[in-house]
Design a protein around this motif. Structure first.
Motif, PDB file in Angstrom:
ATOM      1  N   PHE A 222       5.411  13.309 -13.719  1.00  0.00           N
ATOM      2  CA  PHE A 222       5.883  14.191 -14.779  1.00  0.00           C
ATOM      3  C   PHE A 222       6.646  13.412 -15.849  1.00  0.00           C
ATOM      4  O   PHE A 222       6.521  13.679 -17.040  1.00  0.00           O
ATOM      5  CB  PHE A 222       6.769  15.288 -14.188  1.00  0.00           C
ATOM      6  CG  PHE A 222       6.037  16.228 -13.286  1.00  0.00           C
ATOM      7  CD1 PHE A 222       5.296  17.273 -13.800  1.00  0.00           C
ATOM      8  CD2 PHE A 222       6.067  16.047 -11.913  1.00  0.00           C
ATOM      9  CE1 PHE A 222       4.602  18.133 -12.972  1.00  0.00           C
ATOM     10  CE2 PHE A 222       5.378  16.904 -11.071  1.00  0.00           C
ATOM     11  CZ  PHE A 222       4.638  17.954 -11.606  1.00  0.00           C
ATOM     12  N   ALA A 223       7.455  12.437 -15.408  1.00  0.00           N
ATOM     13  CA  ALA A 223       8.219  11.647 -16.361  1.00  0.00           C
ATOM     14  C   ALA A 223       7.296  10.887 -17.311  1.00  0.00           C
ATOM     15  O   ALA A 223       7.553  10.808 -18.521  1.00  0.00           O
ATOM     16  CB  ALA A 223       9.137  10.676 -15.622  1.00  0.00           C
ATOM     17  N   GLY A 355      15.724  13.493 -15.794  1.00  0.00           N
ATOM     18  CA  GLY A 355      16.676  12.394 -15.825  1.00  0.00           C
ATOM     19  C   GLY A 355      16.033  11.096 -16.277  1.00  0.00           C
ATOM     20  O   GLY A 355      16.613  10.337 -17.070  1.00  0.00           O
ATOM     21  N   CYS A 356      14.824  10.842 -15.801  1.00  0.00           N
ATOM     22  CA  CYS A 356      14.103   9.635 -16.204  1.00  0.00           C
ATOM     23  C   CYS A 356      13.782   9.669 -17.697  1.00  0.00           C
ATOM     24  O   CYS A 356      13.934   8.670 -18.406  1.00  0.00           O
ATOM     25  CB  CYS A 356      12.829   9.501 -15.383  1.00  0.00           C
ATOM     26  SG  CYS A 356      11.829   8.067 -15.813  1.00  0.00           S
ATOM     27  N   ALA A 358      15.394  11.264 -19.977  1.00  0.00           N
ATOM     28  CA  ALA A 358      16.639  11.058 -20.714  1.00  0.00           C
ATOM     29  C   ALA A 358      16.973   9.574 -20.812  1.00  0.00           C
ATOM     30  O   ALA A 358      17.454   9.091 -21.851  1.00  0.00           O
ATOM     31  CB  ALA A 358      17.774  11.820 -20.046  1.00  0.00           C
ATOM     32  N   ALA A 359      16.731   8.830 -19.726  1.00  0.00           N
ATOM     33  CA  ALA A 359      16.993   7.391 -19.741  1.00  0.00           C
ATOM     34  C   ALA A 359      16.079   6.681 -20.731  1.00  0.00           C
ATOM     35  O   ALA A 359      16.516   5.791 -21.480  1.00  0.00           O
ATOM     36  CB  ALA A 359      16.809   6.813 -18.333  1.00  0.00           C
ATOM     37  N   VAL A 360      14.800   7.078 -20.756  1.00  0.00           N
ATOM     38  CA  VAL A 360      13.869   6.489 -21.718  1.00  0.00           C
ATOM     39  C   VAL A 360      14.306   6.834 -23.137  1.00  0.00           C
ATOM     40  O   VAL A 360      14.316   5.984 -24.040  1.00  0.00           O
ATOM     41  CB  VAL A 360      12.436   6.979 -21.457  1.00  0.00           C
ATOM     42  CG1 VAL A 360      11.493   6.493 -22.555  1.00  0.00           C
ATOM     43  CG2 VAL A 360      11.949   6.506 -20.099  1.00  0.00           C
ATOM     44  N   GLY A 361      14.688   8.099 -23.346  1.00  0.00           N
ATOM     45  CA  GLY A 361      15.139   8.511 -24.667  1.00  0.00           C
ATOM     46  C   GLY A 361      16.363   7.746 -25.118  1.00  0.00           C
ATOM     47  O   GLY A 361      16.518   7.437 -26.305  1.00  0.00           O
ATOM     48  N   ALA A 362      17.257   7.403 -24.183  1.00  0.00           N
ATOM     49  CA  ALA A 362      18.456   6.640 -24.534  1.00  0.00           C
ATOM     50  C   ALA A 362      18.095   5.250 -25.033  1.00  0.00           C
ATOM     51  O   ALA A 362      18.724   4.727 -25.960  1.00  0.00           O
ATOM     52  CB  ALA A 362      19.387   6.544 -23.328  1.00  0.00           C
ATOM     53  N   TRP A 377       9.308   0.552 -22.857  1.00  0.00           N
ATOM     54  CA  TRP A 377       7.981   0.336 -22.270  1.00  0.00           C
ATOM     55  C   TRP A 377       8.098  -0.231 -20.868  1.00  0.00           C
ATOM     56  O   TRP A 377       7.357   0.160 -19.959  1.00  0.00           O
ATOM     57  CB  TRP A 377       7.162  -0.600 -23.161  1.00  0.00           C
ATOM     58  CG  TRP A 377       6.985  -0.120 -24.562  1.00  0.00           C
ATOM     59  CD1 TRP A 377       7.465  -0.693 -25.700  1.00  0.00           C
ATOM     60  CD2 TRP A 377       6.283   1.064 -24.981  1.00  0.00           C
ATOM     61  NE1 TRP A 377       7.106   0.049 -26.797  1.00  0.00           N
ATOM     62  CE2 TRP A 377       6.384   1.122 -26.401  1.00  0.00           C
ATOM     63  CE3 TRP A 377       5.589   2.065 -24.310  1.00  0.00           C
ATOM     64  CZ2 TRP A 377       5.805   2.154 -27.136  1.00  0.00           C
ATOM     65  CZ3 TRP A 377       5.016   3.098 -25.055  1.00  0.00           C
ATOM     66  CH2 TRP A 377       5.126   3.137 -26.436  1.00  0.00           C
ATOM     67  N   LEU A 378       9.022  -1.173 -20.670  1.00  0.00           N
ATOM     68  CA  LEU A 378       9.208  -1.756 -19.349  1.00  0.00           C
ATOM     69  C   LEU A 378       9.738  -0.728 -18.358  1.00  0.00           C
ATOM     70  O   LEU A 378       9.340  -0.715 -17.182  1.00  0.00           O
ATOM     71  CB  LEU A 378      10.162  -2.951 -19.437  1.00  0.00           C
ATOM     72  CG  LEU A 378       9.632  -4.167 -20.214  1.00  0.00           C
ATOM     73  CD1 LEU A 378      10.726  -5.214 -20.370  1.00  0.00           C
ATOM     74  CD2 LEU A 378       8.409  -4.762 -19.521  1.00  0.00           C
ATOM     75  N   LEU A 379      10.626   0.153 -18.819  1.00  0.00           N
ATOM     76  CA  LEU A 379      11.166   1.186 -17.938  1.00  0.00           C
ATOM     77  C   LEU A 379      10.079   2.147 -17.489  1.00  0.00           C
ATOM     78  O   LEU A 379       9.978   2.484 -16.304  1.00  0.00           O
ATOM     79  CB  LEU A 379      12.288   1.939 -18.654  1.00  0.00           C
ATOM     80  CG  LEU A 379      12.918   3.107 -17.883  1.00  0.00           C
ATOM     81  CD1 LEU A 379      13.470   2.638 -16.544  1.00  0.00           C
ATOM     82  CD2 LEU A 379      13.999   3.775 -18.726  1.00  0.00           C
ATOM     83  N   THR A 380       9.246   2.600 -18.418  1.00  0.00           N
ATOM     84  CA  THR A 380       8.182   3.533 -18.048  1.00  0.00           C
ATOM     85  C   THR A 380       7.149   2.870 -17.145  1.00  0.00           C
ATOM     86  O   THR A 380       6.647   3.494 -16.203  1.00  0.00           O
ATOM     87  CB  THR A 380       7.505   4.103 -19.308  1.00  0.00           C
ATOM     88  OG1 THR A 380       7.197   3.029 -20.216  1.00  0.00           O
ATOM     89  CG2 THR A 380       8.400   5.099 -20.023  1.00  0.00           C
ATOM     90  N   ALA A 381       6.822   1.611 -17.418  1.00  0.00           N
ATOM     91  CA  ALA A 381       5.893   0.889 -16.536  1.00  0.00           C
ATOM     92  C   ALA A 381       6.482   0.762 -15.137  1.00  0.00           C
ATOM     93  O   ALA A 381       5.777   0.901 -14.128  1.00  0.00           O
ATOM     94  CB  ALA A 381       5.575  -0.483 -17.113  1.00  0.00           C
ATOM     95  N   ALA A 382       7.794   0.508 -15.057  1.00  0.00           N
ATOM     96  CA  ALA A 382       8.453   0.385 -13.759  1.00  0.00           C
ATOM     97  C   ALA A 382       8.446   1.712 -13.006  1.00  0.00           C
ATOM     98  O   ALA A 382       8.291   1.736 -11.777  1.00  0.00           O
ATOM     99  CB  ALA A 382       9.880  -0.113 -13.944  1.00  0.00           C
TER     100      ALA A 382
END
Length: 412
Positions: A222-223, A355-356, A358-362, A377-382
């Motif tokens: 979903f994230a 929550g995820c 929100a972290a990407v948006g930050a 991009w690295l966060l979403t790939a992780a």
């Protein structure tokens, strides 16, 4: 077997719910993408108040999924589906009839509650009616939902040439028509009996460690899906300098779904469910590495290619994983708690996904005119890699289907 042949091969209740989902998404996306602009430009609300109105709608839906799922189990999925459509009609109608903040908040609550009732109930009904063709039914469901999500904004943009109220009233009328259609043609599913209380049902789900682990593992799905509305459009417009690039992403995603979802699902149905879900999550995550590639070109079209490829891989990953995710939820639930488990799944995974996101948006918020930063991009790939790894660890085995046993399908 094409889409229409597949649709006709299912019994009437499934055909009706699949077509109904097309209408639901047309009505939803006809209105919601334009609501924030209407509240700001026409009503004159501040950004903070707009956030409250939209947040109330999201909270009403996300926070009440478990209630909607239990209602489907206790009262019957058919009645809850009808109630959800009716409440959405009333909620969207209120958006057209008033601009006072209490009216807007009431409209948000009703439209959110409608989703909380409708979403788990329709999936519970579909899972029970499809029996051993659940994955295929959910794949077909996704195709029609995607078509509605594409047509809705196009129709909404045309109605906005009149005004927002025309769009809101059209959406309300569409949901009213869907309410009548369900009431007239959707048969009641076979009744199931259960002596436990609602609290005992919730306790069963909340103490089901394997199911909670499954829900947490799939929060990444979903994230990452949400990024089709967040970082991918931001980067597409940044690279091309034109808002039309965003439309290209949505058209490409929908086209891939409409053309490949059913053939892809047919090829994967005989394989291990866990392996398919793991592969799907891995593909979704890998796609977010592509925008890190910089195309040395003066052409905006060529600069868009990595972002467009990321959107396509995201869509492919969802197509691989999602039908099997939805197929497996009833395997955990057994015959009496299907709605409750769908509601709990969407509640747990939805909260974690928020929550995820929100972290990407930050991370995006720290960038100033430079597009989406590499950290996003690295966060979403992780997230995709972590979700794939978590599913792999659960060892979901597709050799046994949800119809053969009331226990989780081969979770070891």
């Amino acid at each position: 077997m094409n889409t229409w042949t597949t649709l006709r091969s299912f019994p009437l209740p499934i055909r009706l719910l699949v077509v109904n989902q097309f209408g639901v998404n047309v009505g939803f996306y006809l209105l919601l993408p334009y609501l924030a602009g209407y509240l700001a430009d026409d009503v004159g609300l501040s950004a903070a108040v707009i956030g409250i109105v939209l947040g109330v709608r999201n909270l009403s839906q996300q926070g009440l999924f478990l209630l909607g799922g239990s209602a489907a189990d206790r009262l019957g999925a058919r009645g809850v589906i009808i109630a959800g459509c009716a409440l959405r009609a009333v909620g969207f109608g209120l958006f057209a009839l008033g601009t006072a903040l209490p009216v807007l908040l009431a409209a948000s609550v009703l439209s959110g509650l409608a989703g909380a009732l409708f979403n788990p109930a329709v999936r519970s009904y579909l899972a029970q009616a499809a029996a051993d063709r659940r994955a295929e039914a959910f794949a077909l469901f996704t195709v029609f939902a995607s078509a509605g999500a594409l047509l809705g904004p196009l129709l909404g943009s045309a109605l906005l040439l009149v005004d927002f109220r025309a769009a809101a009233l059209t959406a309300a009328a569409l949901f009213a028509a869907l309410t009548v259609a369900q009431a007239v043609w959707l048969p009641a599913p076979p009744a199931t009996t259960r002596g436990a209380t609602v609290w005992q049902d919730w306790r069963t789900g909340l103490t089901d460690r394997r199911f909670l682990a499954f829900s947490i593992a799939l929060a990444g799905m979903f994230a990452l899906q949400t990024q089709l509305y967040l970082i991918l459009p931001v980067q597409a417009e940044h690279l091309t300098g034109h808002p039309a690039a965003v439309a290209v992403l949505f058209v490409a995603s929908t086209t891939v779904t409409l053309t490949l979802q059913l053939p892809l699902n047919r090829r994967l149905r005989r394989r291990n469910r866990g392996a398919s879900i793991t592969a799907g999550m891995a593909v979704m995550g890998a796609g977010f590495l592509l925008p890190l590639l910089r195309v040395p070109s003066l052409s905006p079209v060529l600069r868009l290619v990595p972002v467009l490829a990321a959107a396509v891989l995201l869509t492919l990953g969802v197509m691989i994983a999602q039908p099997f995710v939805l197929e497996l939820i009833p395997a955990f639930a057994g015959p009496h708690l299907t709605g409750t488990y769908f509601g709990l799944f969407y509640l747990v995974s939805g909260v974690l996904a928020a929550g995820c996101t929100a972290a990407v948006g930050a991370t995006v918020g720290t960038a100033t005119g430079t597009g989406v930063p590499p950290a996003a991009w690295l966060l979403t790939a992780a997230v995709g890699a972590a979700s794939a790894g978590a599913v792999w660890l659960l060892r979901l085995d597709g050799r046994r289907t949800a119809t053969s046993t009331p226990t989780p399908a081969g979770v070891s």
